[in-house]
Write an enzyme that holds these catalytic residues in place. Structure first.
Site, short mmCIF file in Angstrom:
data_model
loop_
_atom_site.label_atom_id
_atom_site.label_comp_id
_atom_site.label_asym_id
_atom_site.label_seq_id
_atom_site.Cartn_x
_atom_site.Cartn_y
_atom_site.Cartn_z
NE ARG A 127 2.32 -45.24 -44.87
CZ ARG A 127 3.54 -45.76 -45.05
NH1 ARG A 127 4.37 -45.25 -45.95
NH2 ARG A 127 3.93 -46.79 -44.34
CG ASP A 154 -6.47 -22.86 -51.92
OD1 ASP A 154 -7.34 -23.37 -52.65
OD2 ASP A 154 -6.51 -22.89 -50.66
O1 P1T Z 1 -11.16 -28.61 -45.46
P1 P1T Z 1 -10.01 -29.04 -46.31
O2 P1T Z 1 -10.38 -30.03 -47.37
O3 P1T Z 1 -8.82 -29.48 -45.51
O4 P1T Z 1 -9.55 -27.75 -47.16
C1 P1T Z 1 -9.04 -26.60 -46.56
C2 P1T Z 1 -9.25 -25.39 -47.44
C3 P1T Z 1 -8.21 -24.97 -48.26
N1 P1T Z 1 -8.34 -23.89 -49.07
C4 P1T Z 1 -9.49 -23.20 -49.13
C5 P1T Z 1 -9.60 -22.02 -50.04
C6 P1T Z 1 -10.59 -23.58 -48.35
O5 P1T Z 1 -11.71 -22.88 -48.45
C7 P1T Z 1 -10.45 -24.70 -47.46
C8 P1T Z 1 -11.55 -25.12 -46.56
N2 P1T Z 1 -12.53 -24.14 -46.38
C9 P1T Z 1 -13.66 -24.24 -45.61
C10 P1T Z 1 -13.94 -25.33 -44.87
C11 P1T Z 1 -14.56 -23.08 -45.63
O6 P1T Z 1 -15.74 -23.19 -45.24
O7 P1T Z 1 -14.11 -22.02 -46.07
#
Ligand code: P1T
Length: 379
Positions: free
Chosen positions: A46, A170
């Protein structure tokens, strides 16, 4: 080293015990110690895993970050940033953002006394207006999902820092190939690695990078304490996928441009959202802070209605109807009914996210086949 060379080589060393050129999948939960606390830098998986460490170094290098950490999903990476806050702290967020981020902020963390304010960050003055001495974090998503708005990372970071707040970006939609937020002044870069970095729609993973040792230590503490870490097989798959990130992104951008222009000239299309258009309101900023415009495109048809939108979505053959983005294959999605359904409609429509918006993640297939699929779906 330049980007493509780093994508292949950063963080990767031949395995010391065998010379294996590819980082092995260290499928182990623990490591044998010579005596209590006497070990080779690895105690428990972990906390540390060599396959994960190689990947963390690799993605950090692509983001020009001194430190990088991988998480079990994009959401767990985002959550790690929020877990550094305390009750009473305030966060200012991009108003139009991934639905899952909105859900995490409002439905999980508001109850712990953290306040989230969602604003249109395209105008930096809006940030100045709401920032207070309780604001500890600015959460920027750019390009935004699914409106493809562009937020000025440099200007907003300067405002945040003037008020003592940290700035996180992000960077999922751009990928490190097109944009490096830390170089523009942000403190933290976050990725849903699931998307362009992994690139093959076979892994869920997140990433946080920073140049600030104190921030990285907080992330490390939370990563180890909460334990939302990716397994070594997933890290191996991403190490494999990331080696072609630069090549894939070049094709995503090329195909994205052709698809965006095709849609813009299509008689049945009303609006197309893509930052590469000269008349996109944030085009100049996109040119300044990004190195290309990517393969994400949203559009609205003329004479739109939910029925027409659903009927069009059902006609695609090559674009698969699915959540997610950034994989080699093309996807089509319905943000209001799928990825952004967790945002109440009255909040969604303020930013322009109507029930009739369709989102494309343009893949790296032959462009003629993609256009042919659009042609038949939009008839
Ligand atoms: O799905 P995950 O790896 O947990 O990521 C989340 C996430 C975070 N930030 C952005 C800008 C994202 O687009 C996403 C996940 N988005 C999708 C699954 C989608 O289809 O928009």
């Amino acid at each position: 080293m330049k980007f493509g060379t780093k994508a292949l080589h950063a963080g990767i060393e031949p395995d010391p015990s065998t010379g294996a050129i590819m980082t092995p999948i260290f499928q182990t939960s623990t490591y044998v110690q010579d005596g209590p606390g006497i070990h080779k830098g690895y105690e428990y998986a972990r906390t540390q895993n060599p396959t994960r460490s190689a990947l963390e170094k690799n993605i950090a290098s692509l983001e020009n970050a001194r430190f990088g950490r991988c998480f079990a999903s994009g959401m767990s990476a985002t959550e790690t940033v929020i877990k550094t806050l305390r009750p009473g702290d305030e966060v200012i967020c991009t108003g139009d953002l991934y639905g899952g981020s909105f859900r995490l902020f409002t439905q999980m963390y508001e109850q712990f006394g953290i306040r989230f304010t969602f604003i249109d960050m395209r105008d930096a003055k809006n940030v100045e207006e709401v920032i207070t001495d309780k604001t500890k974090l600015l959460w920027i998503e750019t390009p935004t999902n699914p409106m493809l708005n562009i937020i000025d990372i440099e200007t907003i970071s300067a405002i945040g820092h003037k008020h003592g707040a940290k700035v996180a970006v992000d960077n999922t939609f751009a990928s490190p190939y097109l944009q490096n937020p830390l170089d523009l002044g942000a403190d933290i870069v976050m990725h849903s690695v699931t998307k362009y970095i992994a690139g093959h729609s076979d892994v869920i993973m997140g990433f946080l990078g920073t140049n600030d040792l104190a921030i990285d230590e907080q992330f490390g503490f939370i990563q180890n304490s909460s334990g939302a870490v990716p397994g070594p097989q997933d890290c191996f798959l991403v190490l494999r996928g990331v080696k072609t990130l630069h090549i894939r992104m070049q094709r995503h951008c090329e195909n994205g441009e052709v698809v965006a222009k095709y849609l813009k000239n299509h008689p049945n299309i009303d609006k197309v959202f893509w930052p590469g258009f000269e008349d996109h309101p944030n085009h100049e900023l996109a040119k300044k802070q990004m190195r290309g415009f990517g393969g994400m495109i949203s559009f609205i048809q003329k004479d739109d209605s939910l029925e027409k939108t659903e009927s069009t979505l059902g006609k695609f053959k090559l674009f698969s109807l699915a959540e997610s983005l950034g994989g080699v294959e093309s996807l089509v999605g319905h943000p209001s009914g799928m990825t952004h359904a967790s945002i109440p409609k009255e909040k969604r429509v303020v930013g322009g996210l109507t029930d009739t918006m369709i989102r494309l993640s343009v893949g790296i297939e032959d462009i003629d086949d993609l256009i042919a699929d659009l042609e038949q779906a939009l008839k």
